[in-house]
Design an enzyme around this catalytic site. Structure first.
Site, PDB file in Angstrom:
ATOM      1  N   THR A  22     -14.648 -11.976  23.840  1.00 50.00           N
ATOM      2  CA  THR A  22     -13.981 -11.765  22.557  1.00 50.00           C
ATOM      3  C   THR A  22     -14.750 -10.807  21.650  1.00 50.00           C
ATOM      4  O   THR A  22     -14.368 -10.607  20.497  1.00 50.00           O
ATOM      5  CB  THR A  22     -13.767 -13.102  21.826  1.00 50.00           C
ATOM      6  N   PHE A  25     -16.679  -4.982  23.001  1.00 49.14           N
ATOM      7  CA  PHE A  25     -16.654  -4.466  24.367  1.00 49.14           C
ATOM      8  C   PHE A  25     -15.808  -5.364  25.263  1.00 49.14           C
ATOM      9  O   PHE A  25     -15.013  -4.873  26.079  1.00 49.14           O
ATOM     10  CB  PHE A  25     -18.067  -4.365  24.930  1.00 49.14           C
ATOM     11  N   LYS A 137     -32.370  -0.050  23.998  1.00 52.16           N
ATOM     12  CA  LYS A 137     -33.530  -0.700  23.368  1.00 52.16           C
ATOM     13  C   LYS A 137     -34.373  -1.497  24.363  1.00 52.16           C
ATOM     14  O   LYS A 137     -35.468  -1.943  24.032  1.00 52.16           O
ATOM     15  CB  LYS A 137     -33.057  -1.580  22.208  1.00 52.16           C
ATOM     16  N   THR A 202     -31.807   5.711   7.281  1.00 52.73           N
ATOM     17  CA  THR A 202     -33.108   5.196   7.713  1.00 52.73           C
ATOM     18  C   THR A 202     -34.151   6.310   7.730  1.00 52.73           C
ATOM     19  O   THR A 202     -35.220   6.196   7.125  1.00 52.73           O
ATOM     20  CB  THR A 202     -32.992   4.584   9.116  1.00 52.73           C
TER      21      THR A 202
END
Length: 338
Positions: A22, A25, A137, A202
């Site tokens: 859900t 993706f 990451k 950032t």
């Protein structure tokens, strides 16, 4: 065309289970498989009953969908849900970098222990193929989220060592930032732009890998077809500059720097130079081959090409870049500019 026919043959009439079904993706993957691959059944596994209720209505109560409420922390529930399943796509994870720094134990329980539960359940039930979603990451991680995903990647690759007793094969897909995914910076920029305030950036030098949700879904489906077991698939995708994304979302907006957040990188990396000896290029993807691949007779595809010594794949050194116009066009197609 031949590859598409091959993919259809793999998924045609098969049963799949998608964890995190859900999420952004997960829903896009469900839609793609229903529309293009005619499965006999998709088990949509997630823990949020409200999101499942909304998703059932979104898909019009399609009879091929089986909605199962469950947490990947619950191994027994996973085993029950996987009975009769041919393939698994593991997309469930805790993903917010900031939240991971503040709640490390929860990220460990879901991203590491939960992933081990998925692998163990697939082995017990006898699923044929498992593809797990990872993140840029996880390559040389500096934050807790990336570290948990790196461990999860290692767990899935090592699960192929059980091949002597089980037929289940495991592979990993390592993606960059996905357009329109939950937690994207785009709605944040858009909301600030509506009130005419400067956008917090950032660092104006920041770069990221970038792909659309549709590209990510297709890449995962293709990887499910191509995998022999033990591969870590990395898509060849463009990079973008954060300032260009901000300009695409809010043209001519003023910007100011706020500095890197805890656990945040200036640039992202998907392949580290130390991995280069095990990396091959295969069409629109790189494949990091497992150092254990001889244990299950892995054979690189005949058209695979080696990469140079010391090869790395970093967002600031890419040979493909998205311009402001490219980003705006992508956002317009997905409705993210409205």
């Amino acid at each position: 065309m031949q590859q598409e026919l091959s993919i259809l043959e793999t998924l045609q009439g098969s049963a799949l289970l998608i964890t995190g079904a859900t999420g952004s993706f997960g829903k896009a993957l469900v839609r793609h498989i229903l529309d293009h691959h005619d499965p006999v059944r998709i088990v949509a596994y997630s823990r949020d009953e409200l999101k499942q209720y909304e998703a059932r209505h979104h898909f019009g109560d399609d009879s091929r969908l089986q909605w199962v409420i469950g947490d990947i922390r619950d191994r027994e529930r996973l085993v029950s849900a996987m009975h009769g399943v041919d393939h698994v796509v593991h997309a469930a994870a805790l993903k917010q970098v900031d939240a991971g720094e503040r709640n490390p134990a929860e990220f460990v329980r879901t991203n590491i222990l939960g992933s081990q539960n998925v692998a163990d359940a697939a082995l017990e039930v006898g699923v044929r193929k498992v593809v797990a979603l990872s993140t840029d990451k996880a390559c040389r991680p500096i934050n807790l989220y990336g570290a948990t995903k790196l461990v999860a990647d290692k767990l899935f690759i090592a699960a192929n060592l059980q091949t002597a007793r089980h037929q289940t094969r495991f592979a990993v897909v390592r993606c960059g930032n996905i357009l329109s995914s939950r937690g994207s910076v785009i709605p944040f920029f858009r909301e600030i732009g509506r009130v005419g305030k400067p956008l917090p950036i950032t660092d104006k030098r920041m770069t990221r890998f970038w792909l659309s949700l549709d590209q990510a879904v297709r890449f995962v489906v293709e990887s499910l077809e191509l995998m022999q077991g033990g591969e870590l698939f990395v898509p060849r995708i463009p990079s973008m500059r954060l300032v260009d994304l901000a300009e695409a979302v809010v043209p001519d907006a003023l910007m100011y720097e706020v500095g890197l957040r805890p656990g945040e990188k200036l640039h992202e990396e998907m392949i580290h130079p130390d991995e280069a000896p095990n990396v091959i290029r295969l069409g629109n993807r790189y494949v990091v081959q497992s150092t254990f691949s001889d244990d299950w007779n892995y054979r690189p595809p005949a058209d695979a090409l080696p990469v140079p010594d010391g090869f790395s794949y970093c967002s600031d050194q890419n040979d493909q870049w998205l311009s402001v116009d490219d980003l705006r066009s992508m956002l317009d197609r997905t409705g993210d500019l409205t």
